[in-house]
Write a protein that holds these residues in place. Structure first.
Motif, PDB file in Angstrom:
ATOM      1  N   THR A 104       0.841  -1.205   0.000  1.00 13.60           N
ATOM      2  CA  THR A 104       0.000   0.000   0.000  1.00 13.60           C
ATOM      3  C   THR A 104       0.871   1.248   0.000  1.00 13.60           C
ATOM      4  O   THR A 104       0.839   2.060   0.916  1.00 13.60           O
ATOM      5  CB  THR A 104      -0.924   0.024   1.227  1.00 13.60           C
ATOM      6  N   GLU A 105       1.653   1.402  -1.048  1.00 13.96           N
ATOM      7  CA  GLU A 105       2.556   2.539  -1.165  1.00 13.96           C
ATOM      8  C   GLU A 105       2.313   3.242  -2.493  1.00 13.96           C
ATOM      9  O   GLU A 105       2.300   2.607  -3.542  1.00 13.96           O
ATOM     10  CB  GLU A 105       4.018   2.091  -1.082  1.00 13.96           C
ATOM     11  N   GLN A 106       2.093   4.533  -2.430  1.00 14.15           N
ATOM     12  CA  GLN A 106       1.923   5.326  -3.635  1.00 14.15           C
ATOM     13  C   GLN A 106       3.256   5.925  -4.025  1.00 14.15           C
ATOM     14  O   GLN A 106       3.981   6.464  -3.180  1.00 14.15           O
ATOM     15  CB  GLN A 106       0.897   6.435  -3.402  1.00 14.15           C
ATOM     16  N   PRO A 125      -6.292   4.058  -5.364  1.00 14.07           N
ATOM     17  CA  PRO A 125      -6.049   4.412  -3.963  1.00 14.07           C
ATOM     18  C   PRO A 125      -5.088   3.397  -3.352  1.00 14.07           C
ATOM     19  O   PRO A 125      -5.218   2.189  -3.608  1.00 14.07           O
ATOM     20  CB  PRO A 125      -7.447   4.313  -3.328  1.00 14.07           C
ATOM     21  N   PRO A 126      -4.106   3.835  -2.582  1.00 14.44           N
ATOM     22  CA  PRO A 126      -3.101   2.914  -2.038  1.00 14.44           C
ATOM     23  C   PRO A 126      -3.696   1.715  -1.304  1.00 14.44           C
ATOM     24  O   PRO A 126      -3.189   0.591  -1.423  1.00 14.44           O
ATOM     25  CB  PRO A 126      -2.285   3.798  -1.088  1.00 14.44           C
ATOM     26  N   GLU A 127      -4.798   1.935  -0.578  1.00 17.77           N
ATOM     27  CA  GLU A 127      -5.373   0.847   0.204  1.00 17.77           C
ATOM     28  C   GLU A 127      -5.979  -0.251  -0.671  1.00 17.77           C
ATOM     29  O   GLU A 127      -6.222  -1.377  -0.202  1.00 17.77           O
ATOM     30  CB  GLU A 127      -6.435   1.380   1.174  1.00 17.77           C
ATOM     31  N   LYS A 128      -6.218   0.044  -1.948  1.00 12.54           N
ATOM     32  CA  LYS A 128      -6.789  -0.957  -2.854  1.00 12.54           C
ATOM     33  C   LYS A 128      -5.725  -1.784  -3.584  1.00 12.54           C
ATOM     34  O   LYS A 128      -6.056  -2.789  -4.231  1.00 12.54           O
ATOM     35  CB  LYS A 128      -7.704  -0.279  -3.879  1.00 12.54           C
TER      36      LYS A 128
END
Length: 298
Positions: free
Chosen positions: A22-24, A247-250
């Motif tokens: 979960t890293e952008q 989105p990072p969480e996805k």
């Protein structure tokens, strides 16, 4: 990873069911830094001379789907020009090396396709340095998620439209001065044109426009012997996704919603583009070929 694109195996497990962190990362993202890495066919695409002697221009050819297409085209016998942003030079040179290793000419064209003058320039340079152009792949794309239309900046909407739609229009218009009968144009649309996500309003809008552009232009150019088609990828693991495309969480569950239960790899898209570029698809005109892992399209 399959031995080559013809390997007979279970498509559910053909590639790993990845769970990205979960890293952008900063836009535009780089294949050389993608975690986990993507497969562009570097080690497994097997060519058979299906595009021998052809001259191709591939936008977004430094990474993701465009990189896989550039490698496949070269191994099928085509000289390839790739267009990319200047920040992606490392990735572009890696793909250029793959093209040259296949014994073909590689032309690297860094710049900004949202500038009309540059779009004209890349076509002119391709014709001058490769000796012509008979395959145009409009693949470069911009995708940045936004959860609220009220907060979607005008600048982002404009940049997405210019990258995904205007550049396609400009490049195609410039290429038509040089494309011979038998030439092909292949545009990259998306499953988002049919199943738009609420966080990708601007991106999905451009992909629907690409579908309409493809089908209308195909009818206009077919009598001249120039075929226009499109490929609609589903969720494919490319630098577009962690660089604000999702989105990072996805990210850890990216692609798990497909019937195959995993995202696609760029290498799984390349054969579709080769088919549409080759004379094997001579009666395929105005088609959108969906490569979505089973996500339904009309």
């Amino acid at each position: 990873m399959p031995e080559n694109q013809y390997s007979f195996d279970n498509p559910v497990d053909r590639y790993p069911h990845i769970h990205p962190p979960t890293e952008q990362v900063p836009e535009p993202g780089r294949d050389s830094e993608l975690d986990p890495p993507a497969d562009h066919g570097e080690d497994n695409y097997l060519g058979h001379g299906r595009l021998a002697g052809r001259k191709a221009l591939v936008t977004g050819g430094d990474s993701g789907i465009g990189a896989a297409v550039a490698i496949a085209f070269a191994r099928e016998g085509a000289d390839v020009a790739i267009v990319y942003r200047r920040e992606e030079e490392v990735d572009a040179q890696a793909i250029a090396e793959q093209i040259r290793a296949a014994g073909r000419t590689a032309l690297t064209l860094p710049g900004d396709l949202t500038e009309r003058a540059f779009s004209d320039e890349v076509v002119q340079r391709t014709v001058a340095e490769l000796g012509g152009i008979d395959i145009l792949v409009n693949n470069a794309g911009k995708q940045i998620f936004s959860t609220d239309l009220a907060e979607l900046p005008d600048e982002q909407f404009d940049a997405t439209m210019k990258t995904n739609v205007y550049a396609m229009f400009w490049l195609t218009k410039a290429a038509l001065k040089h494309l011979p009968a038998g030439g092909t144009i292949i545009n990259t649309t998306s499953v988002q044109a049919y199943l738009p996500g609420e966080q990708l309003v601007d991106y999905a809008t451009t992909k629907a426009a690409i579908n309409a552009f493809t089908k209308a232009l195909a009818q206009q150019l077919a009598p001249k012997g120039i075929r226009v088609n499109a490929v609609a990828p589903g969720p494919i693991w490319t630098p577009l996704q962690p660089s604000a495309g999702q989105p990072p969480e996805k990210l850890p569950d990216f692609g798990s919603q497909t019937p195959l239960g995993r995202p696609g790899q760029p290498a799984e898209l390349a054969p579709a583009y080769v088919f549409l570029a080759s004379p094997e698809s001579s009666y395929v005109v105005g088609e959108t070929l969906a490569v979505t892992g089973g996500m339904p399209t009309p």
